[in-house]
Design an enzyme around this catalytic site. Structure first.
Site, PDB file in Angstrom:
ATOM      1  N   GLU A 122       0.808  -1.217   0.000  1.00 13.46           N
ATOM      2  CA  GLU A 122       0.000   0.000   0.000  1.00 13.46           C
ATOM      3  C   GLU A 122       0.843   1.269   0.000  1.00 13.46           C
ATOM      4  O   GLU A 122       0.439   2.281  -0.587  1.00 13.46           O
ATOM      5  CB  GLU A 122      -0.954   0.013   1.213  1.00 13.46           C
ATOM      6  CG  GLU A 122      -2.047  -1.023   1.168  1.00 13.46           C
ATOM      7  CD  GLU A 122      -1.662  -2.364   1.776  1.00 13.46           C
ATOM      8  OE1 GLU A 122      -2.534  -3.243   1.898  1.00 13.46           O
ATOM      9  OE2 GLU A 122      -0.457  -2.528   2.131  1.00 13.46           O
ATOM     10  N   PHE A 172     -12.093  -6.909  13.685  1.00 15.04           N
ATOM     11  CA  PHE A 172     -10.972  -7.395  12.887  1.00 15.04           C
ATOM     12  C   PHE A 172     -10.595  -6.362  11.823  1.00 15.04           C
ATOM     13  O   PHE A 172     -11.444  -5.873  11.100  1.00 15.04           O
ATOM     14  CB  PHE A 172     -11.363  -8.719  12.227  1.00 15.04           C
ATOM     15  CG  PHE A 172     -10.333  -9.261  11.286  1.00 15.04           C
ATOM     16  CD1 PHE A 172      -9.114  -9.726  11.760  1.00 15.04           C
ATOM     17  CD2 PHE A 172     -10.569  -9.307   9.920  1.00 15.04           C
ATOM     18  CE1 PHE A 172      -8.154 -10.230  10.895  1.00 15.04           C
ATOM     19  CE2 PHE A 172      -9.616  -9.808   9.038  1.00 15.04           C
ATOM     20  CZ  PHE A 172      -8.407 -10.274   9.535  1.00 15.04           C
ATOM     21  N   GLN A 173      -9.316  -6.042  11.740  1.00 15.37           N
ATOM     22  CA  GLN A 173      -8.765  -5.075  10.800  1.00 15.37           C
ATOM     23  C   GLN A 173      -9.428  -3.696  10.919  1.00 15.37           C
ATOM     24  O   GLN A 173      -9.609  -2.986   9.930  1.00 15.37           O
ATOM     25  CB  GLN A 173      -8.835  -5.591   9.361  1.00 15.37           C
ATOM     26  CG  GLN A 173      -7.875  -6.748   9.100  1.00 15.37           C
ATOM     27  CD  GLN A 173      -7.708  -7.084   7.642  1.00 15.37           C
ATOM     28  OE1 GLN A 173      -8.590  -6.837   6.825  1.00 15.37           O
ATOM     29  NE2 GLN A 173      -6.568  -7.674   7.297  1.00 15.37           N
ATOM     30  N   LYS A 214     -17.972  -0.675   5.267  1.00 14.85           N
ATOM     31  CA  LYS A 214     -18.407  -1.676   4.307  1.00 14.85           C
ATOM     32  C   LYS A 214     -19.921  -1.694   4.120  1.00 14.85           C
ATOM     33  O   LYS A 214     -20.414  -1.960   3.014  1.00 14.85           O
ATOM     34  CB  LYS A 214     -17.911  -3.055   4.738  1.00 14.85           C
ATOM     35  CG  LYS A 214     -17.961  -4.093   3.625  1.00 14.85           C
ATOM     36  CD  LYS A 214     -17.203  -5.350   4.002  1.00 14.85           C
ATOM     37  CE  LYS A 214     -17.142  -6.323   2.834  1.00 14.85           C
ATOM     38  NZ  LYS A 214     -16.381  -7.544   3.168  1.00 14.85           N
ATOM     39  N   MET A 238      24.005   9.040   3.005  1.00 12.50           N
ATOM     40  CA  MET A 238      23.928  10.339   3.661  1.00 12.50           C
ATOM     41  C   MET A 238      24.152  10.205   5.159  1.00 12.50           C
ATOM     42  O   MET A 238      24.771  11.074   5.788  1.00 12.50           O
ATOM     43  CB  MET A 238      22.586  11.008   3.364  1.00 12.50           C
ATOM     44  CG  MET A 238      22.545  12.481   3.753  1.00 12.50           C
ATOM     45  SD  MET A 238      23.742  13.485   2.824  1.00 12.50           S
ATOM     46  CE  MET A 238      22.863  13.698   1.280  1.00 12.50           C
TER      47      MET A 238
END
Length: 618
Positions: A101, A163-164, A213, A528
């Protein structure tokens, strides 16, 4: 192990696997072609999404994207966002499945930078949404227009640690222009349209819509309204005429005028006006790093970019100017060094669309609030006399001779990275798009490539995100291809550490057969960090030595790309030519001098005029 592809526990359909819509399937559906998955259960071809009335919240979301003109979206499938992906099935919006993602957010960001449009990314709830956060924060720091759509658990489970589930609104509030929790099926399309429009209104930036959802699964017969930003979001493009006149008089009486063009010039599509203003009045030009490409670096007036690793002559000009005409810059610390020593002799004219940036870091004697393109047109009309600045222009030219951007190439030392960058520049056209990760390689790519066009430099500036380069190259390539510019080269300069962070996205470039050349400037360090450890921490290389890197040429081939390793000067030109000629993604692992440092360098918080050209001067 975090699972992000599993459907949400409350998904009644409970499929065993949520495969994303591939870009090939989306293209075929949009074009009316036939694919193995194109017909629905009844055997009928789906109705054209651009003409049908939405029947669900998810279809309304996609209808809003189509109405806004979105052509491409980047994302990763998952349970809570699955209804939206299902609605993509018959959409004209091409979806590109990314490997992670974060990559989706960076690809969408770069797509917007190159195209000048709002980039779109999607992710599911929980870990999908949190993995977008780095990319959203990056877009926020660089004022890039981005719309993130995130799935969320059904409304009744929000706040119950389902969940999630993650508080996506709470997490992203500090890093978005605005975020929205979609609460109604009939209004979700309007919300998405508004978020899309708001991202590119005024000062661009990221917006986010969190999509429960039950809202996306719910039924509706409402067609989204045309996308428009929220009331009060529109900005007035013109600066106050009286303030413009005062600024014009300051420019006319100045003896050492200097233009400083920032990223806002490019975002406002004001490069033509900026160039005309500087040329007509023969005013030397420096840019910020995000402003690279706003003014051609091969013109006599050009002083390249200023700041911590900017050119010595740009930093000298800023230090000695008596009239700084700054356009579309927020005066961040990597540009200014110590504020008290930044342009100490100058009257400052600051053009910016965001009033919050005026006098935030550097005091503006002449604040001009408005759209850069419009305000520059106002200044062009108001400045009647070109400043008498022949001696100043001569002085700027002398500084360019005194502090040239050069590097040594001893025969007993390994390949120099600057040589690689210049070789690529010589082998490619002016319209080539350059993306980078973050670190030494980013600075060399900015310093030793001659940029002449806007939207050809795509990098992470404010957040400084390692790993930005690979997914950004994918988004940039997609934007160029969508514009019919398939012949443009896209080159990604990356460091070994930065490349490894998002190397999984190479699989996407292979799958989509994207013509991108990845040049890894491999010094087996986080370069760096190593440079700073040598300069300020007595050479203690804690967690910066990356001698454990894989063989990137072989790894590229494992992904299905072409791969080369180069360590000698006489191999560089031919390998670059072969990589550019290869029609698909290719990786060149350049084994460069591990001891090479980036100079000039202004120590953090230091004075721009006191830049170091070697470690001994720090």
């Amino acid at each position: 192990m975090t699972t992000r592809d599993a459907p949400n526990d409350h998904d009644e359909s409970n499929p065993t696997n949520g495969e994303s819509v591939t870009s090939d399937d989306a293209d075929a559906a949009a074009d009316g072609g036939t694919t193995a998955t194109e017909t629905d259960a009844s055997g009928e071809e789906p109705t054209d999404a651009t003409t049908r009335t939405p029947t669900t919240g998810a279809e309304s979301v996609i209808a809003a994207l189509e109405a806004a003109g979105a052509e491409t979206a980047f994302g990763v499938q998952g349970g809570a966002i699955m209804p939206v992906y299902d609605a993509l099935y018959a959409s004209s919006v091409r979806h590109v499945t990314m490997a992670h993602e974060q990559g989706a957010a960076h690809a969408a960001d770069a797509y917007g930078v190159v195209s000048g449009e709002t980039g779109v990314c999607l992710a599911t709830s929980g870990p999908g949404a949190t993995n977008l956060v780095t990319g959203i924060a990056d877009a926020s720091m660089d004022s890039d227009a981005l719309l993130a759509l995130t799935g969320q658990v059904p409304t009744e489970f929000v706040g119950n640690d389902a969940f999630q589930e993650t508080d996506t609104i709470g997490i992203t509030t500090p890093i978005t222009k605005h975020n929205y929790f979609a609460s109604g099926t009939d209004t979700v399309g309007d919300t998405v349209g508004e978020a899309f429009a708001y991202a590119e209104t005024g000062r661009p930036g990221p917006t986010l819509v969190d999509l429960p959802k039950d809202v996306t699964l719910g039924e509706t017969d409402q067609t989204p309204k045309p996308p428009e930003p929220p009331a009060g979001a529109e900005t007035h493009p013109e600066a106050d005429p009286e303030a413009v006149e005062k600024a014009a008089r300051a420019i006319e009486r100045s003896e050492r005028p200097l233009c400083l063009f920032g990223g806002g010039v490019i975002k406002a599509n004001a490069s033509d006006q900026a160039r005309r203003f500087a040329r007509e009045h023969r005013i030397p030009v420096t840019t910020t790093m995000p402003g690279i490409g706003s003014f051609p670096e091969d013109e006599p007036l050009a002083l390249s970019w200023a700041g911590m690793h900017g050119t010595g002559y740009a930093n000298m000009a800023i230090t000695h100017t008596d009239c700084l005409i700054a356009v579309g810059t927020r005066f961040d610390d990597r540009l200014t060094g110590g504020i008290e020593t930044f342009a100490p002799e100058a009257e400052v004219i600051h053009i910016d669309i965001d009033p919050a940036e005026i006098s935030k870091n550097v005091h503006a004697d002449y604040p001009l609030i408005g759209d850069a393109e419009t305000v520059l047109e106002q200044l062009l009309a108001a400045v009647e006399t070109t400043p008498e600045a022949d001696e100043w222009r001569e002085q700027c030219s002398e500084w360019k001779s005194e502090y040239p951007m050069t590097y040594a190439m001893p025969e007993d030392e390994p390949l120099k990275p600057q040589f690689v960058v210049e070789a690529f520049d010589e082998a490619t056209g002016d319209d080539t798009i350059v993306t980078t990760g973050v670190g030494q390689h980013q600075m060399w790519a900015a310093q030793f490539w001659t940029y002449t066009e806007p939207r050809t430099w795509v990098s992470s500036h404010g957040l400084g995100t390692m790993g930005y380069g690979v997914p950004a190259a994918i988004g940039a390539r997609m934007a160029a291809d969508n514009a019919g510019e398939t012949d443009r080269d896209v080159v990604c300069f990356d460091g070994d550490g930065s490349f490894l962070m998002t190397i999984q996205e190479l699989s996407v470039a292979v799958r989509e057969n994207l013509d991108i050349t990845f040049a890894v400037l491999n010094n087996e360090y986080i370069g760096m960090v190593r440079q700073w450890q040598d300069a300020f921490f007595e050479g203690r290389h804690v967690a910066s030595e990356y001698g454990w890197m894989p063989e990137f040429d072989k790894l590229a081939e494992a992904f299905g790309a072409e791969g080369w390793t180069v360590s000698e000067y006489d191999e560089v030109a031919d390998t670059i030519e072969a990589a550019l000629d290869y029609e698909g993604p290719s990786v060149i692992d350049f084994r460069i001098d591990p001891a090479e440092n980036v100079y000039p360098m202004v120590p953090s918080g230091g004075a721009n005029a006191k830049f170091a050209l070697s470690e001994e001067q720090l």
